[in-house]
Design an enzyme around this catalytic site. Sequence first.
Site, PDB file in Angstrom:
ATOM      1  N   LYS A   1      25.305   1.128-106.810  1.00 20.31           N
ATOM      2  CA  LYS A   1      24.045   0.852-106.100  1.00 20.31           C
ATOM      3  C   LYS A   1      23.539   2.120-105.415  1.00 20.31           C
ATOM      4  O   LYS A   1      22.344   2.432-105.449  1.00 20.31           O
ATOM      5  CB  LYS A   1      24.261  -0.289-105.087  1.00 20.31           C
ATOM      6  CG  LYS A   1      24.517  -1.640-105.768  1.00 20.31           C
ATOM      7  CD  LYS A   1      25.089  -2.691-104.821  1.00 20.31           C
ATOM      8  CE  LYS A   1      25.512  -3.940-105.610  1.00 20.31           C
ATOM      9  NZ  LYS A   1      26.215  -4.943-104.788  1.00 20.31           N
TER      10      LYS A   1
ATOM     11  N   GLN B   1      28.890  -5.868 -99.027  1.00 15.78           N
ATOM     12  CA  GLN B   1      29.565  -6.098-100.306  1.00 15.78           C
ATOM     13  C   GLN B   1      30.636  -7.178-100.142  1.00 15.78           C
ATOM     14  O   GLN B   1      31.481  -7.096 -99.260  1.00 15.78           O
ATOM     15  CB  GLN B   1      30.188  -4.782-100.815  1.00 15.78           C
ATOM     16  CG  GLN B   1      30.783  -4.884-102.201  1.00 15.78           C
ATOM     17  CD  GLN B   1      29.745  -5.208-103.285  1.00 15.78           C
ATOM     18  OE1 GLN B   1      28.683  -4.609-103.337  1.00 15.78           O
ATOM     19  NE2 GLN B   1      30.047  -6.169-104.144  1.00 15.78           N
TER      20      GLN B   1
ATOM     21  N   ASP C   1      19.668  -8.761-100.777  1.00 14.46           N
ATOM     22  CA  ASP C   1      20.495  -9.512-101.730  1.00 14.46           C
ATOM     23  C   ASP C   1      19.944 -10.932-101.913  1.00 14.46           C
ATOM     24  O   ASP C   1      20.336 -11.639-102.835  1.00 14.46           O
ATOM     25  CB  ASP C   1      21.942  -9.616-101.209  1.00 14.46           C
ATOM     26  CG  ASP C   1      22.884  -8.650-101.924  1.00 14.46           C
ATOM     27  OD1 ASP C   1      22.594  -8.283-103.075  1.00 14.46           O
ATOM     28  OD2 ASP C   1      23.902  -8.278-101.322  1.00 14.46           O
TER      29      ASP C   1
END
Length: 295
Positions: free
Chosen positions: A52, A96, A119
């Site tokens: 990312k 994460q 997200d």
Amino acid sequence: MILLDGKALLSKIKLSLCKEVSLLKNDNKRPPHLAAILVGDNPASQTYVNAKIKACNEIGFESTVINYSTNVKQDVLLEKIKDVNDSDNIDGLIVQLPLPNHIDEHLVTHSISHKKDVDGFHPINIGRMVLGLDCFLPATPFGIISLLDEYNIATSGKKCLVIGRSHIVGTPMSILMSRNTKIGNATVTLAHSKTKNLDSLTKEADIIIVAIGVPTFLKSHMIKKNAIVIDVGIHRIPSQSNKSGYKLVGDVDFHELKEKTAYITPVPGGVGPMTIASLLQNTLYSAKKIIYSHT
Ligand code: NAP
């Protein structure tokens, strides 16, 4: 069989995002900025965060990785999330997953401001998605929608089976596929571990989206000819023929069933890159709102 090439589409999306960064620069604005919190030393999590951040660097986004050891206290994470929520210079924040067991995953992810939740996991974003309102779509389902759109796959009236009902993939995917939108309007069935006679559902489905976390689960005998198969799963399995000592496989037995499909995503190179593409798109969307709210 046509491969749904997520890697190629990610490259295309990156080019258009590079242009957006240039437009911001020409307007004397800062680039979009994504922050990622990484807890512990799980190699897969490190790989995902690195991918990312690398993508951000390639397109001129700013990025920050905030590392914590496995035994970090929950309060420390919550305090850092509050700082990022309040920052004018950070547009998107991801934590994460998975997090260590002593940390409440829901509490942590839901403490990210819904305005920076790139997200798309926050209840406000999920609720707005269900109502068809402006929101950050969950990154992986959003990426799958973009991939189906890129290949002009007609979904209207099709039987779509989503296997797996996680909050981050299966459940939002089933909602998006049933919306009254170009990629949508499918007749959706959502299957899970308690579903009986799954084979009878897979054999009938025109589109099958598998997100269960079981390596090579979907086999050729389970699908009908010319089905469209989307593989969300990603697993490292030991392999002596690879220098790394492992290879990546999905939830679909790709080599066994690929020729029976009309379209299929590979692993790697299918859904994974599209999750990154969505994250970048959501970060740009957030940045534009934050930057131009100050002008
Ligand atoms: P998850 O939270 O582990 O949930 C798995 C779901 O699959 C559950 O709903 C479970 O049912 C269902 N399930 C498990 N075994 C099943 C079976 N044999 N038959 C039918 N349903 C079954 O899943 P997730 O987080 O969505 O992740 C799924 C996979 O996608 C994992 O391999 C993950 O690494 C991968 N992933 C990839 C990306 C990407 O960008 N490529 C992004 C996210 C996740 P119950 O609810 O009844 O337990």
